[in-house]
Design a protein around this motif. Structure first.
Motif, PDB file in Angstrom:
ATOM      1  N   SER A  34     -70.462 -39.984  30.433  1.00  0.00           N
ATOM      2  CA  SER A  34     -71.604 -40.799  31.074  1.00  0.00           C
ATOM      3  C   SER A  34     -72.869 -40.370  30.299  1.00  0.00           C
ATOM      4  O   SER A  34     -73.950 -41.364  30.398  1.00  0.00           O
ATOM      5  N   SER A  69     -73.793 -40.084  27.108  1.00  0.00           N
ATOM      6  CA  SER A  69     -73.609 -40.431  25.626  1.00  0.00           C
ATOM      7  C   SER A  69     -74.106 -41.922  25.901  1.00  0.00           C
ATOM      8  O   SER A  69     -73.344 -42.896  26.625  1.00  0.00           O
ATOM      9  N   GLN A  70     -75.023 -42.476  25.061  1.00  0.00           N
ATOM     10  CA  GLN A  70     -75.086 -43.842  24.770  1.00  0.00           C
ATOM     11  C   GLN A  70     -73.876 -44.797  24.061  1.00  0.00           C
ATOM     12  O   GLN A  70     -73.980 -45.808  24.007  1.00  0.00           O
ATOM     13  N   TYR A  71     -73.217 -43.653  23.511  1.00  0.00           N
ATOM     14  CA  TYR A  71     -71.872 -44.257  22.876  1.00  0.00           C
ATOM     15  C   TYR A  71     -70.551 -44.225  24.013  1.00  0.00           C
ATOM     16  O   TYR A  71     -69.414 -44.644  23.580  1.00  0.00           O
ATOM     17  N   HIS A  81     -72.003 -36.737  34.000  1.00  0.00           N
ATOM     18  CA  HIS A  81     -72.976 -37.329  34.656  1.00  0.00           C
ATOM     19  C   HIS A  81     -73.936 -36.577  35.369  1.00  0.00           C
ATOM     20  O   HIS A  81     -73.859 -35.510  35.859  1.00  0.00           O
ATOM     21  N   GLN A 102     -80.680 -38.823  34.749  1.00  0.00           N
ATOM     22  CA  GLN A 102     -80.687 -39.253  33.577  1.00  0.00           C
ATOM     23  C   GLN A 102     -80.673 -40.757  33.458  1.00  0.00           C
ATOM     24  O   GLN A 102     -79.502 -41.421  33.794  1.00  0.00           O
ATOM     25  N   THR A 103     -81.543 -41.267  32.394  1.00  0.00           N
ATOM     26  CA  THR A 103     -81.332 -43.031  32.631  1.00  0.00           C
ATOM     27  C   THR A 103     -80.466 -43.290  31.745  1.00  0.00           C
ATOM     28  O   THR A 103     -79.595 -44.350  32.371  1.00  0.00           O
ATOM     29  N   VAL A 104     -79.961 -42.645  30.878  1.00  0.00           N
ATOM     30  CA  VAL A 104     -78.627 -43.094  30.062  1.00  0.00           C
ATOM     31  C   VAL A 104     -77.172 -43.129  30.992  1.00  0.00           C
ATOM     32  O   VAL A 104     -76.498 -43.945  30.841  1.00  0.00           O
ATOM     33  N   CYS A 105     -77.229 -42.052  31.761  1.00  0.00           N
ATOM     34  CA  CYS A 105     -76.115 -42.049  32.908  1.00  0.00           C
ATOM     35  C   CYS A 105     -76.390 -43.194  33.676  1.00  0.00           C
ATOM     36  O   CYS A 105     -75.078 -43.650  34.028  1.00  0.00           O
ATOM     37  N   LEU A 160     -77.553 -46.230  33.016  1.00  0.00           N
ATOM     38  CA  LEU A 160     -76.815 -47.232  32.307  1.00  0.00           C
ATOM     39  C   LEU A 160     -75.453 -47.406  32.134  1.00  0.00           C
ATOM     40  O   LEU A 160     -75.125 -48.453  32.146  1.00  0.00           O
ATOM     41  N   ILE A 161     -74.965 -46.364  31.643  1.00  0.00           N
ATOM     42  CA  ILE A 161     -73.603 -46.365  31.435  1.00  0.00           C
ATOM     43  C   ILE A 161     -72.658 -46.677  32.586  1.00  0.00           C
ATOM     44  O   ILE A 161     -71.658 -47.229  32.750  1.00  0.00           O
TER      45      ILE A 161
END
Length: 275
Positions: A154, A156-158, A190, A194-197, A199-200
């Protein structure tokens, strides 16, 4: 009925082995009869769980896949670092075995299912650690399984990279294994802050459609447990990451109708009150 759970994602570093090891430990602690099958040539689950180095083991998953089913008993090791968890070792030879399966067997995706068939009914749950690929080893794991969990990193943007390919592969395997059921995606590393989490999580819900309600947080305890060759519960039973794996084991035990002991349920209830 033995439940066979493949933990699969062709992306590396997303928590497959950590999930297998700690689910196995929690299931065993609750009184279930558990076996881990290491289908990854890197053999990280074997290095964590086993008391032997994979290179010292005469019959690993590689040899088992290419041999007759009579060799199955010799491939199972019950004396391991985590009590109550059996192991069929992985090894580097799995890469070579994958090539030989493709060339020499009429139904190369179904060899593991055939080899594990005598264990149905002897174990409550079998967990298969899959390699980071969508090739023949993962196909064998999925074809042998009743269920699949997809861990997703979660943080990682990938984290969702190639997820369409994985889901397409699961659907292809259902042609030879119609009973294969997706338990859901498991968000690992996770952090809701965090925003990336976030978004994922939204992308996983949209693409996969089924998320497990447990979120596994980032924790230094994971690497510490791996270095100590033990479970998170044995290292630190009060850590948040330990509590989440405990809750995940209880959830799956209920969902799959595995017999659970009061010990597992009691631990989750106590820790739920603490949090």
């Amino acid at each position: 009925m033995t439940q066979v759970i493949a933990v699969a994602n062709h992306k590396g570093g997303c928590g497959k082995t950590t999930t297998v090891i700690n689910l196995a430990a929690e299931f065993a602690r609750s009184g279930l009869n558990v076996l881990v099958v290491d289908m990854d040539p890197q053999a990280n689950a074997s290095l964590h769980l086993g008391k032997k180095h994979p290179s010292e083991v005469p019959i690993t998953c590689a040899e088992l896949l290419l041999s007759e089913v009579e060799k199955l008993p010799a491939a199972i090791y019950e004396d391991n670092h985590i009590p109550g968890v059996g192991l069929i070792y992985g090894s580097l030879q799995l890469g070579k075995a994958e090539d030989e399966l493709k060339d020499d067997t009429p139904r190369p995706s179904e060899e593991l299912r055939q080899k594990l068939a005598p264990l149905m009914g002897l174990y409550d749950v079998i967990l298969i650690d899959c390699p980071p690929s969508l090739k023949l080893l993962t196909s064998n794991a999925l074809a042998a399984s009743t269920h699949v969990i997809i861990p997703i990193e979660s943080g990682s943007q990938y984290g969702m990279y190639g997820m369409t390919d994985l889901l397409r592969h699961v659907n292809r395997i259902r042609r030879i294994n119609p009973q294969l059921e997706l338990l859901g995606a498991l968000l690992v590393k996770h952090d809701e802050r965090q925003t990336v989490c976030r978004l994922i999580e939204a992308a996983a819900r949209e693409q996969i459609g089924k998320l497990l309600p447990i979120r596994i947080p980032t924790s230094t305890r994971v690497n510490q447990a791996a270095m100590a060759q033990t479970s998170l519960h044995s290292l630190d039973r009060s850590a948040k990451v330990t509590r989440e794996f405990r809750a995940l084991a209880q959830l799956l035990a209920q969902q799959l109708q595995l017999r659970a002991t009061s010990q597992l349920e009691e631990d989750v209830e106590i820790n739920g009150e603490e949090s």
